[in-house]
Write an enzyme that holds these catalytic residues in place. Structure first.
Site, PDB file in Angstrom:
ATOM      1  N   LEU A   1     -14.751 -49.225 -46.464  1.00 39.10           N
ATOM      2  CA  LEU A   1     -15.518 -50.463 -46.431  1.00 39.10           C
ATOM      3  C   LEU A   1     -16.159 -50.507 -45.056  1.00 39.10           C
ATOM      4  O   LEU A   1     -15.482 -50.359 -44.043  1.00 39.10           O
ATOM      5  CB  LEU A   1     -14.591 -51.662 -46.647  1.00 39.10           C
ATOM      6  CG  LEU A   1     -15.194 -53.014 -47.045  1.00 39.10           C
ATOM      7  CD1 LEU A   1     -16.039 -52.896 -48.303  1.00 39.10           C
ATOM      8  CD2 LEU A   1     -14.080 -54.032 -47.250  1.00 39.10           C
ATOM      9  N   ASP A   2     -17.471 -50.687 -45.001  1.00 40.17           N
ATOM     10  CA  ASP A   2     -18.209 -50.599 -43.745  1.00 40.17           C
ATOM     11  C   ASP A   2     -17.662 -51.554 -42.690  1.00 40.17           C
ATOM     12  O   ASP A   2     -17.120 -52.609 -43.011  1.00 40.17           O
ATOM     13  CB  ASP A   2     -19.691 -50.900 -43.972  1.00 40.17           C
ATOM     14  CG  ASP A   2     -20.335 -49.958 -44.960  1.00 40.17           C
ATOM     15  OD1 ASP A   2     -19.959 -48.777 -44.981  1.00 40.17           O
ATOM     16  OD2 ASP A   2     -21.194 -50.420 -45.725  1.00 40.17           O
ATOM     17  N   SER A   3     -17.866 -51.196 -41.430  1.00 39.30           N
ATOM     18  CA  SER A   3     -17.376 -52.023 -40.326  1.00 39.30           C
ATOM     19  C   SER A   3     -17.914 -53.448 -40.397  1.00 39.30           C
ATOM     20  O   SER A   3     -17.190 -54.412 -40.135  1.00 39.30           O
ATOM     21  CB  SER A   3     -17.785 -51.388 -38.989  1.00 39.30           C
ATOM     22  OG  SER A   3     -17.497 -52.249 -37.911  1.00 39.30           O
TER      23      SER A   3
END
Length: 241
Positions: A104-106
């Site tokens: 899950l992207d930052s």
């Protein structure tokens, strides 16, 4: 390697059904060990052998752990980060070595699994097993229905076509819209790139469900262990396409 135990005992100890119910399923030929139909009296090594009912894996290994975490914005979905940024593994702080199941992207938030179960990781992350992920996405501008349909018919990105399984506007105002999107795969920043491609940059992105797993009560940074039944439900949905 663990000492082999009676198959019905292993299933009952996992809390998935009673020993009697396990015996009935074994007698009916509905249970297999490493792909071979089991019979009453069979023993299983819960650490190395795979038990299945109707083609769905039963999580009988007590050494396997899976955690559901609400990842906050700014946290990295890795076990460690060379740049010293906070990671999902650090938040959980488990004594058992756990690894993120997918990513899950930052700058995104929401649900992510951490596990030491390799079979579960494969089935959740590989598109062929059909585990869907649901996202709440807040975007700039008012999204027209005709524009939204492009998400489900296919968007050409630099790494190939991307397609949502469903996309629904749940709220819309003059300057922003809220969209629920269901995806069957999870390429890097895929949802963000799709929304950018249709002219509606993402303001906020939250993953709200992983297959049958959801928990609206978790807040950013909070986590809990999945129950054996939740893990079994996850495996039951992971049907190879």
């Amino acid at each position: 390697m663990a000492d082999p135990v009676r198959l019905q005992k292993a299933i009952a100890h996992a809390g998935l059904m009673s020993r009697r119910a396990a015996e009935e399923k074994i007698s009916a030929g509905e249970v297999s060990i490493d792909g071979i139909t089991a019979v009453l009296g069979d023993r299983v090594d819960v650490e190395s052998q795979v038990v299945m009912v109707h083609g769905a894996i039963l999580p009988v290994n007590p050494a396997n752990q899976t955690i559901l975490l609400y990842k906050p914005v700014g946290v990295i979905s890795t076990a460690d980060d060379p740049q010293g940024r906070p990671t999902v593994v650090e938040i959980v702080g488990s004594e058992t070595r756990l690894y993120p199941v997918g990513r899950l992207d930052s700058d995104s938030e929401g649900l992510i699994l951490l596990s030491n179960d390799g079979l579960l990781t494969e089935r959740v992350t590989h598109p062929r097993y059909g585990i869907r992920k649901k996202y709440f996405v807040e975007v700039e501008g008012t999204v027209a229905r005709s524009t939204l349909r492009r998400l489900t018919t296919g968007i050409d990105l630099e790494d190939g076509q991307a397609m949502a399984l469903s996309a629904t506007v749940v709220d819309s105002r003059r300057d922003k819209s809220q969209v629920e999107i269901v995806m069957g795969e999870g390429r890097k920043r895929e949802v963000r790139r799709m929304m950018e491609a249709i002219g509606h940059p993402v303001l906020r992105l939250v993953r709200t469900a992983i297959g049958p797993i959801a928990d609206p009560h978790l807040r950013p940074g909070e986590w809990r262990h999945l129950s054996r039944q939740e893990i079994a439900d996850l495996f039951a949905q992971a049907v190879q396409q």
